[in-house]
Design an enzyme around this catalytic site. Sequence first.
Site, PDB file in Angstrom:
ATOM      1  N   LYS A  22       0.820  -1.217   0.000  1.00 28.29           N
ATOM      2  CA  LYS A  22       0.000   0.000   0.000  1.00 28.29           C
ATOM      3  C   LYS A  22       0.851   1.262   0.000  1.00 28.29           C
ATOM      4  CE  LYS A  22      -2.645   2.697   3.375  1.00 28.29           C
ATOM      5  NZ  LYS A  22      -1.564   3.497   3.973  1.00 28.29           N
ATOM      6  N   ASN A  23       1.829   1.316   0.915  1.00 30.37           N
ATOM      7  CA  ASN A  23       2.542   2.588   1.082  1.00 30.37           C
ATOM      8  C   ASN A  23       3.510   2.886  -0.064  1.00 30.37           C
ATOM      9  OD1 ASN A  23       1.063   3.153   3.322  1.00 30.37           O
ATOM     10  ND2 ASN A  23       2.658   2.566   4.800  1.00 30.37           N
ATOM     11  N   CYS A 117      -5.344   8.397   8.812  1.00 32.82           N
ATOM     12  CA  CYS A 117      -5.576   7.914  10.175  1.00 32.82           C
ATOM     13  C   CYS A 117      -5.113   8.949  11.191  1.00 32.82           C
ATOM     14  CB  CYS A 117      -4.828   6.610  10.400  1.00 32.82           C
ATOM     15  SG  CYS A 117      -5.466   5.252   9.412  1.00 32.82           S
ATOM     16  N   ARG A 122      -0.061  15.126  13.013  1.00 26.29           N
ATOM     17  CA  ARG A 122       0.717  14.560  11.896  1.00 26.29           C
ATOM     18  C   ARG A 122       1.205  15.715  11.014  1.00 26.29           C
ATOM     19  NH1 ARG A 122      -1.855   9.055   9.505  1.00 26.29           N
ATOM     20  NH2 ARG A 122       0.250   8.948   8.657  1.00 26.29           N
ATOM     21  N   ASP A 307       3.256   0.368  12.346  1.00 25.18           N
ATOM     22  CA  ASP A 307       2.003  -0.093  11.738  1.00 25.18           C
ATOM     23  C   ASP A 307       1.669  -1.539  12.113  1.00 25.18           C
ATOM     24  OD1 ASP A 307       1.709   2.375  10.649  1.00 25.18           O
ATOM     25  OD2 ASP A 307       2.070   1.794   8.573  1.00 25.18           O
ATOM     26  N   ARG A 399      -9.366   0.652   3.540  1.00 23.97           N
ATOM     27  CA  ARG A 399      -8.413   1.604   2.955  1.00 23.97           C
ATOM     28  C   ARG A 399      -7.101   0.905   2.604  1.00 23.97           C
ATOM     29  NH1 ARG A 399      -6.612   5.978   6.673  1.00 23.97           N
ATOM     30  NH2 ARG A 399      -5.038   5.780   5.083  1.00 23.97           N
TER      31      ARG A 399
END
Length: 432
Positions: A22-23, A117, A122, A307, A399
Amino acid sequence: MDRYLINGGKKLYGEVEISGAKNAAVAMIPAALMVDGVCRIENMPQISDTDMLMSIISALGAKIKVIDPTTVEIDCRSVHNCDAPYDKMRRIRASYYLIGAMLGRFGCAKTTMPGGCNFGVRPIDQHIKGMVAMGAKVEVKNGFVYAEARGGRLNGARIYLDKVSVGATMNIMIAAVMASGRTVIENAAREPHIVDLANFLNSMGADVRGAGTDTIKVNGVERLHGGTYSIIPDQIEAGTYMMAVAAAGGEVRINNIIPKHLECISAKLVEMGVDVEELEDAVIVRREGPLRPTNVKTLPYPGFPTDMQPQISTALCFANGTSFVTEGVWDNRYKYVNELRKMGANIEVSGRTAVIEGVPCLTGAPVAACDLRAGAAMVIAGLCANGVTEVEDVHFIERGYEDFTGKLIRLGADITVVRDPDEPEKVPMFAV
Ligand code: UD1
């Protein structure tokens, strides 16, 4: 609201295929804006974050062709528009990569402050510091980020990150690829998806060296050309299944992984009494006996990933003793602990450390997915609990996990997905 109903108590057996990271994907889709040609990306995870980013760049004028469920061709040659759909950008963290990509391509960018999230504050100050060092004028006003490269093109610069930041490292790398001259990023993050982004950019003609170390050098090029690239497997998705087997028991072969990326997770599982057998591109996880407690501190790669913190904390709820988990990256990543307590977990949080006393069992309860990884942790808790666990807010989970419930059901989990007829039907970009 969409929900998952999990009837706990089933061990997991079988094989599961891990999807693309994903990232990495969420950085490559914005970076495709800079490519002067067709950019074919394989092993694209089918998750709502990638759908969202593809719908953002297609609103900018990108042509997207779906070749098969995990392969897309993105052609941004006719994009001339810098005006991204702000309501969508606000909902996703990785929209910050559009700042680097648009600055690189157009010399200017207007985006919203990113969403995603909520783990406390952040900030994106390190991203901005990088862009400013490369000659951009950046202003943050009323929730928007306005950036403009002086003279229309960024200039290479030496940038020392005050904090090891995945997003800032990748964003600066994207922006620097077509800047004039050499950019050096010091104190760079070293996550596998950073190396993957560099390989992706290089396969399109960029000159990025040193990704995976704390110093990355980018020699700016005039143009990126089209090409084909396959995304690496998702380290966190694989780790989540490893932790699910550790918690629920059973034996699962996790395919399409890079064992090196999982070493920090495997090492903790072994300490916890779980068998982990590494194969060339798979790992077999087996847990029959009781779980042992352990201590964990999350750190940037190659440390234990933040994570994976909610998932390992959940597994440790079943260990035979006391574990200490310390969050080393985010200020506020323990909101899910209240949800676990509703199921009978014994966890006290003090500052950045959670003290987890193992309990013999958890009991099913209605719980919320507070964010993406916390949501995965609730599902793991539900797999092991007595009775039925009802997980709400599952859009967070969707997501970032491709077909999470389908993959778990094929491993023997008893999960029913309840779709709310009043929620707008999600038609994934991949389906059109
Ligand atoms: C990415 C991941 C996220 C993961 C995190 C750390 C994506 C889309 N998300 O988030 O899942 O938890 O890496 O592995 O890839 N910080 C600053 N200033 C900045 C940027 C970051 O102070 O400009 C701080 C953050 O508050 C945090 C730490 O640095 O404490 C790490 O953040 P960072 O690595 O940037 O996380 P993200 O890229 O947002």
